[in-house]
Design a protein around this motif. Structure first.
Motif, mmCIF file in Angstrom:
data_model
loop_
_atom_site.group_PDB
_atom_site.id
_atom_site.type_symbol
_atom_site.label_atom_id
_atom_site.label_comp_id
_atom_site.label_asym_id
_atom_site.label_seq_id
_atom_site.Cartn_x
_atom_site.Cartn_y
_atom_site.Cartn_z
ATOM 1 N N ARG A 221 0.832 -1.201 0.000
ATOM 2 C CA ARG A 221 0.000 0.000 0.000
ATOM 3 C C ARG A 221 0.862 1.245 0.000
ATOM 4 N NH1 ARG A 221 -2.017 -3.975 2.741
ATOM 5 N NH2 ARG A 221 -4.149 -4.643 2.401
ATOM 6 N N VAL A 222 0.351 2.255 -0.672
ATOM 7 C CA VAL A 222 1.049 3.536 -0.694
ATOM 8 C C VAL A 222 0.267 4.520 0.165
ATOM 9 C CG1 VAL A 222 2.135 3.206 -2.925
ATOM 10 C CG2 VAL A 222 -0.159 4.144 -2.837
ATOM 11 N N ALA A 223 0.978 5.448 0.761
ATOM 12 C CA ALA A 223 0.355 6.452 1.629
ATOM 13 C C ALA A 223 1.025 7.787 1.356
ATOM 14 C CB ALA A 223 0.498 6.057 3.092
ATOM 15 N N GLN A 224 0.589 8.466 0.303
ATOM 16 C CA GLN A 224 1.275 9.664 -0.168
ATOM 17 C C GLN A 224 0.646 10.970 0.305
ATOM 18 O OE1 GLN A 224 1.383 9.241 -4.467
ATOM 19 N NE2 GLN A 224 3.296 8.102 -4.377
ATOM 20 N N LEU A 225 -0.401 10.888 1.095
ATOM 21 C CA LEU A 225 -1.036 12.129 1.518
ATOM 22 C C LEU A 225 -0.060 13.013 2.270
ATOM 23 C CD1 LEU A 225 -4.558 11.049 2.828
ATOM 24 C CD2 LEU A 225 -3.996 12.146 0.656
ATOM 25 N N PRO A 226 -0.056 14.315 2.004
ATOM 26 C CA PRO A 226 0.732 15.220 2.844
ATOM 27 C C PRO A 226 0.189 15.211 4.272
ATOM 28 C CG PRO A 226 0.045 16.288 0.795
ATOM 29 C CD PRO A 226 -0.712 15.005 0.890
ATOM 30 N N LEU A 227 0.953 15.802 5.166
ATOM 31 C CA LEU A 227 0.567 15.860 6.567
ATOM 32 C C LEU A 227 -0.759 16.594 6.727
ATOM 33 C CD1 LEU A 227 1.593 15.294 9.513
ATOM 34 C CD2 LEU A 227 2.487 17.620 9.479
ATOM 35 N N ASP A 228 -1.664 16.026 7.547
ATOM 36 C CA ASP A 228 -2.923 16.695 7.853
ATOM 37 C C ASP A 228 -2.608 18.003 8.576
ATOM 38 O OD1 ASP A 228 -5.536 17.342 8.278
ATOM 39 O OD2 ASP A 228 -5.985 15.676 9.623
ATOM 40 N N PRO A 229 -2.978 19.162 8.014
ATOM 41 C CA PRO A 229 -2.550 20.431 8.606
ATOM 42 C C PRO A 229 -3.133 20.641 9.994
ATOM 43 C CG PRO A 229 -4.161 20.789 6.856
ATOM 44 C CD PRO A 229 -3.789 19.353 6.806
ATOM 45 N N ALA A 230 -2.245 20.831 10.960
ATOM 46 C CA ALA A 230 -2.693 21.073 12.330
ATOM 47 C C ALA A 230 -3.424 22.391 12.456
ATOM 48 C CB ALA A 230 -1.483 21.039 13.270
ATOM 49 N N THR A 231 -3.220 23.310 11.498
ATOM 50 C CA THR A 231 -3.837 24.635 11.549
ATOM 51 C C THR A 231 -5.194 24.678 10.869
ATOM 52 O OG1 THR A 231 -2.607 25.205 9.540
ATOM 53 C CG2 THR A 231 -1.607 25.810 11.647
ATOM 54 N N PHE A 232 -5.738 23.533 10.458
ATOM 55 C CA PHE A 232 -7.030 23.542 9.766
ATOM 56 C C PHE A 232 -8.114 24.090 10.686
ATOM 57 C CE2 PHE A 232 -11.119 21.778 8.558
ATOM 58 C CZ PHE A 232 -11.153 22.049 7.201
ATOM 59 N N THR A 233 -8.912 24.975 10.135
ATOM 60 C CA THR A 233 -10.017 25.536 10.906
ATOM 61 C C THR A 233 -11.109 25.988 9.941
ATOM 62 O OG1 THR A 233 -10.617 27.164 12.598
ATOM 63 C CG2 THR A 233 -9.084 27.881 10.908
ATOM 64 N N GLY A 234 -12.341 26.085 10.449
ATOM 65 C CA GLY A 234 -13.440 26.540 9.612
ATOM 66 C C GLY A 234 -13.884 25.498 8.601
ATOM 67 N N ARG A 235 -14.584 25.977 7.580
ATOM 68 C CA ARG A 235 -15.035 25.154 6.456
ATOM 69 C C ARG A 235 -15.991 24.036 6.885
ATOM 70 N NH1 ARG A 235 -14.153 28.722 2.725
ATOM 71 N NH2 ARG A 235 -11.987 29.069 2.133
ATOM 72 N N ARG A 236 -16.807 24.276 7.894
ATOM 73 C CA ARG A 236 -17.710 23.217 8.349
ATOM 74 C C ARG A 236 -18.714 22.826 7.265
ATOM 75 N NH1 ARG A 236 -17.689 21.822 13.587
ATOM 76 N NH2 ARG A 236 -16.471 23.086 15.039
ATOM 77 N N ALA A 237 -19.319 23.829 6.614
ATOM 78 C CA ALA A 237 -20.314 23.521 5.589
ATOM 79 C C ALA A 237 -19.697 22.768 4.421
ATOM 80 C CB ALA A 237 -20.974 24.818 5.104
ATOM 81 N N GLU A 238 -18.545 23.249 3.978
ATOM 82 C CA GLU A 238 -17.886 22.589 2.844
ATOM 83 C C GLU A 238 -17.450 21.170 3.209
ATOM 84 O OE1 GLU A 238 -17.162 25.534 4.011
ATOM 85 O OE2 GLU A 238 -17.073 27.047 2.414
ATOM 86 N N LEU A 239 -16.948 20.993 4.425
ATOM 87 C CA LEU A 239 -16.518 19.663 4.845
ATOM 88 C C LEU A 239 -17.708 18.719 4.948
ATOM 89 C CD1 LEU A 239 -14.031 18.036 5.620
ATOM 90 C CD2 LEU A 239 -14.373 18.742 7.997
ATOM 91 N N THR A 240 -18.832 19.202 5.425
ATOM 92 C CA THR A 240 -20.035 18.372 5.486
ATOM 93 C C THR A 240 -20.465 17.948 4.089
ATOM 94 O OG1 THR A 240 -20.785 19.466 7.517
ATOM 95 C CG2 THR A 240 -22.457 18.321 6.206
ATOM 96 N N ALA A 241 -20.422 18.910 3.143
ATOM 97 C CA ALA A 241 -20.773 18.575 1.763
ATOM 98 C C ALA A 241 -19.814 17.553 1.180
ATOM 99 C CB ALA A 241 -20.785 19.838 0.910
ATOM 100 N N ALA A 242 -18.537 17.702 1.498
ATOM 101 C CA ALA A 242 -17.543 16.759 0.983
ATOM 102 C C ALA A 242 -17.754 15.366 1.554
ATOM 103 C CB ALA A 242 -16.139 17.262 1.314
ATOM 104 N N LEU A 243 -17.993 15.292 2.860
ATOM 105 C CA LEU A 243 -18.196 13.990 3.490
ATOM 106 C C LEU A 243 -19.452 13.307 2.981
ATOM 107 C CD1 LEU A 243 -17.181 14.914 7.144
ATOM 108 C CD2 LEU A 243 -15.890 13.485 5.555
ATOM 109 N N ALA A 244 -20.453 14.118 2.580
ATOM 110 C CA ALA A 244 -21.692 13.548 2.064
ATOM 111 C C ALA A 244 -21.496 12.826 0.736
ATOM 112 C CB ALA A 244 -22.740 14.652 1.899
ATOM 113 N N LEU A 245 -20.351 13.051 0.077
ATOM 114 C CA LEU A 245 -20.087 12.356 -1.189
ATOM 115 C C LEU A 245 -19.825 10.873 -0.985
ATOM 116 C CD1 LEU A 245 -17.703 14.805 -3.091
ATOM 117 C CD2 LEU A 245 -20.133 14.419 -3.466
ATOM 118 N N LEU A 246 -19.431 10.487 0.220
ATOM 119 C CA LEU A 246 -19.102 9.087 0.449
ATOM 120 C C LEU A 246 -20.330 8.222 0.210
ATOM 121 C CD1 LEU A 246 -16.859 9.297 3.608
ATOM 122 C CD2 LEU A 246 -16.180 9.067 1.235
ATOM 123 N N PRO A 247 -20.169 7.137 -0.511
ATOM 124 C CA PRO A 247 -21.335 6.308 -0.846
ATOM 125 C C PRO A 247 -21.934 5.654 0.385
ATOM 126 C CG PRO A 247 -19.307 5.182 -1.457
ATOM 127 C CD PRO A 247 -18.919 6.572 -1.030
ATOM 128 N N GLY A 248 -23.261 5.636 0.450
ATOM 129 C CA GLY A 248 -23.918 4.902 1.527
ATOM 130 C C GLY A 248 -23.816 3.418 1.324
#
Length: 942
Positions: free
Chosen positions: A267-294
């Protein structure tokens, strides 16, 4: 020899004959952990340094690694002689390798058990073997090293391998009707991966199958609560289906679960580091997470397209989102920055992105096709049946993205772009996720997150003004925060006043024009720099790579490295660059655009031209030094001495040369293209020359041929007969290596004509040997002999002793292949004496390899073994891992023909690990031998 046992599947520990070895200081344990995680494969010094020190290594980092390895060697082998390599930790591939196997390293035993389980004929045997594999785990991988090291991708990938194995174990146990065999092991894995829904569903089925329905339902409740709290999601279809089976006794048999999909490569794991400074974007993140298939089995690839203006935080959101859902894609993550809006205009070709992905997926470089369509087809085939997450960052347009899309369901693709990618939305079903500016509350939250509530609350009116004047642009707010963080005593009111003083220019932050917005914010940070740091910032815009090493920056500025480091530190502190890896400094693409703009509008033409010339000199002279360290017998080319202010990397040995070329390879390739485009013909062919040995040894066949064609075009324009002959010769060698011997001979013949006209006997001899080698590729050893005999005469006439040694060795080899080893042996002995007299250890190794072949053909197996072993030792010392592996293969052949199948298998497996680690084009030469050995067949002769 004492029995050894190394563990990394949990605490990093070593036992020698049942007594635990004291591994010493934490740094030594961390070095061993890295080598164990890659057991049997070389790990470069740069990677070890990066793991140990991250973005801030000391100047003595490399020496510290060498010392740690030396102390580990003494701990592992107390009786080891001073400066001896020992049995376990050996030099290889520009770094070190731990030479263990499944009988000495828990990770390798774990993988052997997995292979046995997957090959087992019945589910019961599979379950038992999977259970044995899982029992080897005593905690998280590398559990006794520091947390910041243990969390790095090299160890996180092992944990994901463990979780995937637990899923397979559950499937096998349920299918066999023996859930108790793996229940506790799967439960332990599920506790460590609470968001892995596939694993949680299987644990519920195991619990129910062992009459623990209540425990299974409690597990469901725990999973549901965790998913809602951490991801804002309800359980997916697998977990819901498992609950239904537990609740309904009449449901289908609990063992009726899908067969696991086993990836063919690690397996490969190429994602950059999850930014510790991430803040805000609740609405956009909810919309993004909703893309995951049920549904656990989606009907198509899921594509999310994040768009917005420059500096809006597209990459930050995408990386954070990807980390939150990575557990749903157990086969790994791919990441690439497509440079769609690169200020240099060098948009990444999707063909190059595909090559990087295919290499990450385990495809050997020589097997990667040349055309875009063929690469895309192979990429889709590699992803078929896998559940992977693919993050395509900074895309230019739909045309660039479309070849990088998987072809089958099960994958999630995240795309970021300044473009809305309407074609991707309309034709490929992507879901748009547009990003807008931060609200005032979100802007304030960002400052609180980075500076602390006390600092922000001390002057709320000033903070409100700062947030307002930054107009909701996250990147602008981040730069303000960086300025405040570098000076804890600076009042927020002063920052607000400075922003206000920008007047109308700062008001343009509200226009939505990304160019003017970013320039305004960056101009404020830029003017806060001292004069020397500001000049360096401008000049960094001349560098073509994605990041800049310290000495390249020093050459740009015309300063000593010690004087340029404080200026780089100031750029980091003001948020204009980041130290992405130790001593390498990277721009955000918008900051780079600003630097490029400044260097062409502010920097005087003469200064800009001089800085660019120093940068080219830095790379050309360092690459030339590296090339001669890799191949000491190679005749150097004549370079113009570097001018004042140019700093050349002090590469002291082959290891450092290999590490530098590896780190700078893409920048060097960019320079070849840039120099050719600007008509700098002499520099073009010279730089191409410096990359030749590295590209051949690392398997960059396509790049080597392309560079050599570029160099030939430059040589034709120069109209220098000697340079033109060299260019034909070098292209001929490259084409031979690419498997095109007939085209190669066309260029070699042109080179021979050129050297003949010049009366250059030694170079004529070089070409004769090259022509001979083009025939050797096709097995025409008679022609190899003929051309090498011609080369011998020319070398003798020219008085070229090193060339003569090479020709004699190749003549001896040709005689051996033609069934006349007695004629070949004296030639090789003469060559060996010459190589030793000249101090050419690489040539000595080649000669010993030929003598090994001679004695093998004479059935003198003990002498053949001695020659091959010495050849391997020398190739290892010289850093030529490809030839090291080739000699190991032939050594294994001798052992096999001598009737020692165990020794043959051991040597062949070592060779295979080396070749796989280097992604060399030769693994297929050894794998059939191992397959035949396993099947009890004769491996045959070479």
């Amino acid at each position: 020899m004492a029995n050894m046992w190394f563990t990394v599947l949990g605490p990093v520990r070593v036992w020698r004959s049942d007594a635990e070895v004291d591994l010493g200081a934490p740094q030594q344990r961390s070095v061993l952990a890295v080598l164990l995680a890659r057991a049997g494969q070389p790990v470069g010094l740069a990677e070890i340094v990066d793991v140990l020190w991250g973005s801030d290594p000391p100047a003595s980092a490399v020496n510290a690694v060498h010392r740690s390895v030396g102390m580990l060697r003494r701990a592992l082998e107390p009786d080891l002689a001073t400066r001896s390599a020992g049995r376990w930790l050996t030099r290889a591939g520009g770094g070190y390798r731990l030479d263990g196997d499944a009988d000495t390293v828990d990770l390798l035993r774990f993988r052997r058990l997995l292979a046995q389980a997957r090959a087992a004929g019945d589910a019961g045997s599979r379950a038992a073997l999977f259970g044995q594999a899982l029992d080897l785990w005593q905690g998280p991988a590398a559990g006794t090293v520091a947390a910041e090291i243990r969390g790095l991708p090299i160890f996180a990938a092992l944990d994901r391998e463990y979780e995937a194995t637990a899923r397979e174990a559950a499937d096998a146990a349920l299918a066999a009707g023996a859930p108790a065999v793996v229940l506790r092991a799967v439960e332990a894995a599920a506790d460590r991966a609470p968001l892995d829904e596939a694993l949680q569903a299987r644990l519920m089925l195991l619990l129910a199958a062992t009459s623990q329905q209540a425990a299974a339902l409690r597990r469901y409740d725990t999973v549901r609560a965790r998913l809602r709290d951490d991801l804002g999601l309800d359980p997916g279809a697998e977990v819901a289906a498992a609950r239904d089976r537990v609740l309904r006794p009449t449901a289908p048999d609990l063992s009726a679960v899908p067969a696991p999909t086993v990836p063919a490569t690690p397996r490969v794991a190429q994602l950059p580091l999850d930014p510790a400074t991430f803040t805000g974007r609740r609405a956009e993140l909810t919309a993004a997470l909703a893309l995951l298939p049920g549904d656990a089995s989606p009907a198509s690839v899921v594509i999310g397209s994040i768009s917005g203006m420059a500096g809006i935080g597209k990459t930050t959101l995408a990386v954070h989102w990807a980390h939150r859902v990575a557990g749903r894609y157990p086969d790994g993550q791919l990441y690439v920055d497509l440079h769609g809006f690169s200020p240099t205009g060098q948009v990444m070709d999707p063909s190059e992105a595909l090559a990087r992905f295919l290499e990450a997926l385990g495809v050997q470089p020589h097997r990667i096709p040349a055309s875009l369509d063929a690469r895309a087809a192979l990429y889709r085939s590699e992803l078929a049946g896998r559940r992977m997450l693919v993050l395509l960052d900074n895309a230019r347009d739909t045309t660039q993205v479309r070849p990088l899309l998987p072809g089958t369901a099960g994958c999630l693709v995240l795309v970021t772009s300044r473009d809305r990618l309407a074609g991707l939305i309309a034709s490929d079903g992507a879901t748009p996720i547009p990003l807008g500016l931060f609200s005032p509350d979100e802007g304030r939250q960002l400052l609180v997150h980075r500076l602390g509530a006390a600092r922000v609350d001390a002057d709320p009116r000033a903070v409100d003004e700062i947030v307002g004047r930054c107009a909701g642009l996250p990147l602008a707010l981040a730069i303000v925060a960086a300025r405040a963080a570098t000076d804890p005593h600076l009042p927020m009111g002063v920052l607000a006043t400075e922003l206000r003083d920008e007047g109308g220019r700062l008001d343009t932050l509200t226009t939505g024009d990304p160019d003017s917005d970013v320039r305004t914010v960056f101009s404020w940070s830029y003017r806060a720099l001292n004069a020397d740091a500001a000049r360096l910032f401008r000049l960094l815009g001349l560098h073509p790579g994605t990041d800049v090493p310290v000495l390249a920056a020093a050459s740009l500025a015309g300063l000593a490295p010690g004087r340029v480091r404080p200026h780089l530190g100031e750029l980091v502190r003001t948020g204009l660059v980041t130290e992405r890896t130790p001593a390498r400094f990277a721009f955000h693409d918008l900051v780079r655009a600003y630097a490029v703009d400044l260097v062409h509008t502010v920097e005087p033409d003469a200064e800009r031209g001089a800085a660019g010339a120093r940068l080219v000199e830095h790379y050309l002279h360092t690459a030339h030094r590296a090339a001669l360290l890799l191949a000491p017998g190679r005749e150097p080319i004549v370079l113009t001495a570097p001018g004042p202010g140019t700093t050349v990397e002090p590469l002291a040995d082959q290891d450092r040369a290999l590490s530098w070329l590896t780190a700078e390879y893409r920048a060097l390739q960019a320079f070849v293209a840039r120099l050719a485009a600007t008509g700098a013909d002499e520099l073009t062919w010279q730089l191409a020359w410096t990359l030749d040995t590295f590209q051949r040894r690392q398997g960059h066949v396509h790049d080597l041929v392309a560079n050599r064609r570029t160099a030939l075009a430059a040589a034709r324009r120069l109209a220098d007969p000697a340079v033109l002959a060299d260019a034909h010769r070098d292209l001929g060698h490259a084409l031979t290596g690419a498997g095109r011997p007939e085209e190669a001979r066309t260029h070699l013949a042109a080179a021979l004509d050129g050297y003949s006209a010049l009366g250059d006997l030694a170079c004529q001899a070089h070409v004769e040997r090259g022509i001979g080698y083009s025939y050797q590729v096709g097995g025409r050893y008679d022609r190899l002999l003929l051309h090498c005999q011609r080369a011998e005469k020319l070398y003798r006439a020219a008085g070229h002793r090193l060339g003569l040694a090479k020709a004699l060795n190749e003549i001896g080899f040709a005689y051996t292949r033609l069934g006349q080893p007695r004629l070949g042996e004296p030639r090789c002995e003469q060559a060996l004496a010459l190589f030793r007299e000249l101090g050419d250890r690489h040539g000595e190794a080649a000669c010993l390899d030929s003598l090994g072949a001679i004695h093998h053909s004479l059935h003198d197996h003990p002498q053949a073994v001695r020659h091959y072993r010495r050849a391997v030792e020398l190739y290892t010392r010289e850093g030529d891992s490809c030839q090291e592996a080739a000699s190991l293969i032939r050594l294994g052949d001798v052992h096999h023909d001598a009737g020692d199948a165990d020794a043959a298998g051991l040597v062949w497996r070592v060779a295979l690990r080396i070749l796989q680690g280097l992604q060399s084009p030769q693994p297929e030469l050894v794998q059939p031998r191992l397959d035949q050995l396993a099947g009890g067949l004769s491996a045959g002769s070479r």
